[in-house]
Structures are given as structure tokens and as C-alpha cells.
Design a protein around this motif. Sequence first.
Motif, PDB file in Angstrom:
ATOM      1  N   SER A   1     108.076 -56.608 -61.656  1.00  0.00           N
ATOM      2  CA  SER A   1     106.651 -57.458 -62.657  1.00  0.00           C
ATOM      3  C   SER A   1     106.904 -58.905 -61.409  1.00  0.00           C
ATOM      4  O   SER A   1     107.774 -59.347 -61.094  1.00  0.00           O
ATOM      5  CB  SER A   1     107.115 -57.308 -63.647  1.00  0.00           C
ATOM      6  N   ASN A   2     105.954 -59.074 -61.669  1.00  0.00           N
ATOM      7  CA  ASN A   2     105.302 -60.937 -61.260  1.00  0.00           C
ATOM      8  C   ASN A   2     105.896 -61.992 -62.390  1.00  0.00           C
ATOM      9  O   ASN A   2     105.794 -63.442 -62.229  1.00  0.00           O
ATOM     10  CB  ASN A   2     103.672 -61.093 -60.715  1.00  0.00           C
ATOM     11  N   LYS A   3     106.468 -61.181 -63.668  1.00  0.00           N
ATOM     12  CA  LYS A   3     107.569 -61.865 -64.265  1.00  0.00           C
ATOM     13  C   LYS A   3     108.538 -62.687 -64.049  1.00  0.00           C
ATOM     14  O   LYS A   3     109.424 -62.809 -64.591  1.00  0.00           O
ATOM     15  CB  LYS A   3     107.012 -61.377 -65.767  1.00  0.00           C
ATOM     16  N   VAL A   4     109.542 -61.592 -62.674  1.00  0.00           N
ATOM     17  CA  VAL A   4     110.599 -61.871 -62.337  1.00  0.00           C
ATOM     18  C   VAL A   4     111.088 -61.920 -61.257  1.00  0.00           C
ATOM     19  O   VAL A   4     109.580 -62.061 -60.312  1.00  0.00           O
ATOM     20  CB  VAL A   4     111.424 -60.523 -62.975  1.00  0.00           C
ATOM     21  N   THR A   5     111.485 -62.872 -60.227  1.00  0.00           N
ATOM     22  CA  THR A   5     111.719 -63.033 -59.305  1.00  0.00           C
ATOM     23  C   THR A   5     113.416 -62.944 -58.755  1.00  0.00           C
ATOM     24  O   THR A   5     114.527 -62.670 -59.273  1.00  0.00           O
ATOM     25  CB  THR A   5     111.753 -64.806 -58.580  1.00  0.00           C
ATOM     26  N   GLY A   6     114.143 -62.841 -57.572  1.00  0.00           N
ATOM     27  CA  GLY A   6     115.060 -62.974 -57.384  1.00  0.00           C
ATOM     28  C   GLY A   6     115.103 -61.911 -56.472  1.00  0.00           C
ATOM     29  O   GLY A   6     116.053 -61.120 -55.977  1.00  0.00           O
ATOM     30  N   PHE A   7     114.536 -60.543 -55.602  1.00  0.00           N
ATOM     31  CA  PHE A   7     114.845 -59.424 -55.732  1.00  0.00           C
ATOM     32  C   PHE A   7     114.505 -59.704 -53.954  1.00  0.00           C
ATOM     33  O   PHE A   7     113.181 -60.478 -53.904  1.00  0.00           O
ATOM     34  CB  PHE A   7     113.863 -58.152 -55.881  1.00  0.00           C
ATOM     35  N   VAL A   8     114.703 -59.025 -52.886  1.00  0.00           N
ATOM     36  CA  VAL A   8     114.590 -59.524 -51.556  1.00  0.00           C
ATOM     37  C   VAL A   8     114.578 -58.118 -50.878  1.00  0.00           C
ATOM     38  O   VAL A   8     115.413 -57.051 -51.718  1.00  0.00           O
ATOM     39  CB  VAL A   8     115.495 -60.642 -51.104  1.00  0.00           C
ATOM     40  N   PRO A   9     113.959 -58.443 -49.607  1.00  0.00           N
ATOM     41  CA  PRO A   9     114.328 -56.502 -48.760  1.00  0.00           C
ATOM     42  C   PRO A   9     116.392 -57.221 -48.610  1.00  0.00           C
ATOM     43  O   PRO A   9     116.772 -57.602 -48.330  1.00  0.00           O
ATOM     44  CB  PRO A   9     113.600 -56.819 -48.129  1.00  0.00           C
ATOM     45  N   ASP A  10     116.067 -55.372 -48.708  1.00  0.00           N
ATOM     46  CA  ASP A  10     117.718 -55.203 -48.118  1.00  0.00           C
ATOM     47  C   ASP A  10     117.683 -53.771 -47.467  1.00  0.00           C
ATOM     48  O   ASP A  10     117.093 -52.535 -47.903  1.00  0.00           O
ATOM     49  CB  ASP A  10     118.524 -54.724 -49.710  1.00  0.00           C
ATOM     50  N   ARG A  11     118.945 -53.593 -46.610  1.00  0.00           N
ATOM     51  CA  ARG A  11     119.327 -52.739 -45.443  1.00  0.00           C
ATOM     52  C   ARG A  11     119.854 -51.303 -45.997  1.00  0.00           C
ATOM     53  O   ARG A  11     119.803 -49.961 -45.453  1.00  0.00           O
ATOM     54  CB  ARG A  11     119.525 -53.369 -43.954  1.00  0.00           C
ATOM     55  N   SER A  12     120.373 -51.436 -48.012  1.00  0.00           N
ATOM     56  CA  SER A  12     121.031 -50.762 -48.727  1.00  0.00           C
ATOM     57  C   SER A  12     120.030 -49.804 -49.138  1.00  0.00           C
ATOM     58  O   SER A  12     119.645 -49.645 -49.231  1.00  0.00           O
ATOM     59  CB  SER A  12     122.716 -50.871 -48.688  1.00  0.00           C
ATOM     60  N   LEU A  13     120.312 -49.358 -50.332  1.00  0.00           N
ATOM     61  CA  LEU A  13     120.650 -49.318 -51.558  1.00  0.00           C
ATOM     62  C   LEU A  13     118.599 -50.466 -52.211  1.00  0.00           C
ATOM     63  O   LEU A  13     118.858 -50.881 -51.571  1.00  0.00           O
ATOM     64  CB  LEU A  13     122.016 -48.859 -52.590  1.00  0.00           C
ATOM     65  N   PRO A  14     118.292 -49.365 -52.947  1.00  0.00           N
ATOM     66  CA  PRO A  14     117.275 -49.604 -53.574  1.00  0.00           C
ATOM     67  C   PRO A  14     117.327 -51.202 -54.499  1.00  0.00           C
ATOM     68  O   PRO A  14     118.357 -51.754 -55.070  1.00  0.00           O
ATOM     69  CB  PRO A  14     116.222 -48.942 -54.781  1.00  0.00           C
ATOM     70  N   LEU A  15     116.284 -51.784 -54.277  1.00  0.00           N
ATOM     71  CA  LEU A  15     115.902 -52.526 -55.483  1.00  0.00           C
ATOM     72  C   LEU A  15     117.361 -53.650 -55.154  1.00  0.00           C
ATOM     73  O   LEU A  15     118.463 -53.817 -56.303  1.00  0.00           O
ATOM     74  CB  LEU A  15     116.605 -52.560 -56.870  1.00  0.00           C
ATOM     75  N   SER A  16     117.269 -53.990 -53.717  1.00  0.00           N
ATOM     76  CA  SER A  16     117.836 -54.771 -53.608  1.00  0.00           C
ATOM     77  C   SER A  16     119.913 -54.899 -53.670  1.00  0.00           C
ATOM     78  O   SER A  16     120.509 -55.164 -54.162  1.00  0.00           O
ATOM     79  CB  SER A  16     118.053 -56.415 -54.204  1.00  0.00           C
TER      80      SER A  16
END
Length: 515
Positions: free
Chosen positions: A490-505
Motif C-alpha cells: 500500500s501507499n500508506k506504508v514505507t520501508g520495503f526495498v528490493p531484496d535478492r532473497s525472500l519476498p517482501l524484503s
Amino acid sequence: MTLSRRNLLRAGALLGLGAVAVGCSTDRDTRAVSAAALGPSKHGGVLRVGIAGGSSADGLDPHHPPTYPDQARVSNLYEPLFLHDVSYTIQPVLAESIEAADHGSTWTLRLRDGVEFHNGKRLDVDDVIFSFRRIVDTKANGAAALGVIDFDGLRKLDARTLRIPLTQPYALFQDELAQYYNAIVPVGFDPAKPVGTGPFRLGTFTPGDRSSFPRFTSYWRGDQPYVDELMIIDFADSEAQLEALLAGEVEAIDNLPAERVATVKAAGANVLVSETGNWTPFTMRVDTKPLADPRVRQALRLVVDREQMISQAWNGQGRVGNDLYAPFDVCYAKQLPQREQDLAQARSLLRSAGQSDLQIELVTSGAVGDGAVAAAQLFAQQAKGAGVDVRVRTVDSATFYGRDYLGWTFAQDYWFTRGYLPQAAQGSLPNAPYNECHWNDPTFNSLICSARAELDVTRRTRLLQDAQQLEYDHGGYIVWGFKNQVDAYSNKVTGFVPDRSLPLSSFQFRTVSFV
């Protein structure tokens, strides 16, 4: 055996950097994320995350997490000694450092000071020893890797320092300590009353439904986590997940189907795309006719139009592979020529092998992963150009991962990101638990054995690139691409970034906050 369990057992072991540079380290990527890049963070709120899968068999055991929701839970309740960051470099977590001696036969581990478990107990070496023994004794996911520890020789030097002898040299031992499922638990740990050092502690847990985790106020990482509570909700399918996100019932979902990216963006939500080393290979048994002939295996590699595979099977969410795994490992043999479709050469190889009219069954399943069946069907179409009749047989998850699993002559499978040596130990050695190609090359085995004991990065790189040459020329995998991980939030949260391993950072929800 279910797909989620397969995914779990294969989730990425990463390459390590500790107090001494002993690993065949990963590329240092400029994508490393600073705190500023995450945006401003503030405390408060309940973060609701929808995760695919789960059932009444869900659990909270950090060493036996068999589903995506289980992985998300244990990644926030517990922590390992080391873990990889978003640029795929090992960073210390509960450990402060690790040093190798005796050519990788002995390791000295130093723990971080001041870490508390959720019950107030201070982390010490006894907890590490207990965790190692529990993993091995319960035949947990990390048991095979940690089985190299000489438990009788373990020496507690002080409350924070442990000397770890191995039964054989292992230059990348730190890799195994960086597995998220090799988490550290307190002495006497009871999974029915779970206690860890993670950013969230247990609140409520209903298997197959949802679980809640209040913020652990004594967490060692300063002011993290930012949200007051984490809620993880199981979803049976991706469409239900997506509907929940668009309706504002959850703030994030994992494993968004690539074809629904436009839907998410149109609704004003965010799509998180991560370049990974995840691969969905075609697996060829090298000990079974007609694939026992390396000319036939090479011909099948040459019928693949890899760009078309990425475009059509994965909706463009991936990049071309070259029949080798572990693309983020600096030991990766980038110098080998990119294999491309060559139907004429494929026909020639088949003719020389006496297989000009080759007919072969390819076993696949939707359980292998998003786009797997489409890739199998596309491969069959491409193979016609070389006169090969590929008959695609689609089976359900129970059949694919049932009694014939690892016995299929020609099939598919799915692996998460790993470094080269840990991956070879899982799938390319004669004693590997998932040697689906039945690959057993004495020269390859010798190279891997030598590389495991080689602390010098340059010498180990040469050994592993020689090993990769053998797999490239004679192995049983067709590695046609590396799949992007696609999630949404959602655009209501921040802090997720691309990650080379498991889902959702990598399920590291401690960095997420409401805007």
C-alpha cells in the motif's frame, strides 16, 4: 512434500564476509539501501501482511518453517547469527564477528553484547550451542550443513566467545550460519511457547488463519521496529490476496502474479520488483536414456529461446540464464559464452546421437511456481524446430513432489537464490539431498571438495569456475533464466526495498512504517 516446503529447504544460503575475508564473496552492489533511502520512519500502527499459503499445520518452530507464512513469522520472531542485506552481502546480526583458523577447520565466533530474548534472558554462548544441537538433533532444515560441527570439541571461551571445530575444513561455514532458519533460541526452548530475539514477540497465533506479534520494546536495534504490531494473515490464493490489498484490508502481499502488476499500479498501490537468483530449471537425469548422452542434453539446451521464455512465461519479469546457477556469486563463470538457440546445431547433435526422431516426456506442475507450466509448453513448441517431440505432462503438487520426485527423467523444479558452493551441496553432489539430475562427476566432486577447504578467494574462484565449466558442458540443468520476485504494498506504508532473497524484503518487517 509440498511446494512451500521445497521452497523453504531451498531458500538462499548466502556468501559471507566476517572478521576475515574467507568467503567467495558476492558482488558489492551499489543498490545497498541507506536509512535515508527508506524515507522517514515513525512509530505506531498495526502492519497487516497477507502471505500466500498456510494451513492448520502452520507452526512457530524457527528450525522447521514449512510454508511462506511460517517463514514470515519466524523471520520476525527469531534471528540467526548472520544475515544478508539487500545487496546480498552477509552482515552480522546476533554475531559480532567470526574468524577462521586451521584452513577453515576451526572458527571462533564472537556474539553481540547486550542482546535480550523476549523473556528477558541475555543471549550467551550456551544458547548458540543449544541451538546448533537442536537443529542437528531434530533433523531440521539446517541439520545437514551444521552436521559438519564437531560437537564434542566445542569450547566456550567466555559468555560471548565460542570456538567451533569442524570435522572437515569448510571455508564458507559462515554461509550456513546465515541461513534464516538457523536461528538462535534460548536454552530449553519450547516451540509451544516461542521465545526469540526478533523485533516482534508472540501475541496470538491461529494456524491457517492469522497471527499477531506486538513490538518487542527491548529489541537491540535501537528504535526498531516502527509499527506497534505485526499481523500475518494466511491467504489461499493470489487473487484473494490482491483483493485484500486493493480493499485496504492488508498493507502488503507477497508473490504478486506478474500479469497483475498493471492492476496494482492503476489502483495507486506500489509494486516491489526484486532481481533475484531464483531459477526454474528443466532437469535432465544424466543417468537415464536418452538423456544419459551429453549430446542429447546439449541439444535440448540449444532449442531454448531464452528471451522468449522470459517474455512469455514470466511476462518479462526476469533475465536470461546461461545454464549455471548462483549468478550473484563472484565465482560465477561469466566468461562462458552465452548459450543461445541454435536449432541447426541441435539437430546435428541429435543426429550424431542417433536421436533424430527424439520423443520425450516433460513433467511439470503449477506447484513448481508461477510460469512453470507456461515455460514447459513453450519449450515444447521451441523444440519442434529441432524435430524433437516434447510431450508435456502436467500433474498436481502431490504427484510432482510425491514418491517419484527426484526420479523424473525430464522435469522442472524451482530454487531460490544461493551461492555456488551451498547450492552445489544441495543439488549437484552425489550425496546432495536434491540431486534431481543424478549428476555424479568425479572431477566435479573433487573440485568442489577442494574449493570447500580453500580459504584463498582467488584460488577458490578458479576451482569453482572449472566446476562450472563441467556443469555447463555436461551437467543436467537447463537454466534458462532468473526470475524477479514481485510483491505489492500500500501507499500508506514505507520501508520495503528490493531484496535478492525472500519476498517482501526477506520478510524483514522491522524496517516498515506508516507514512
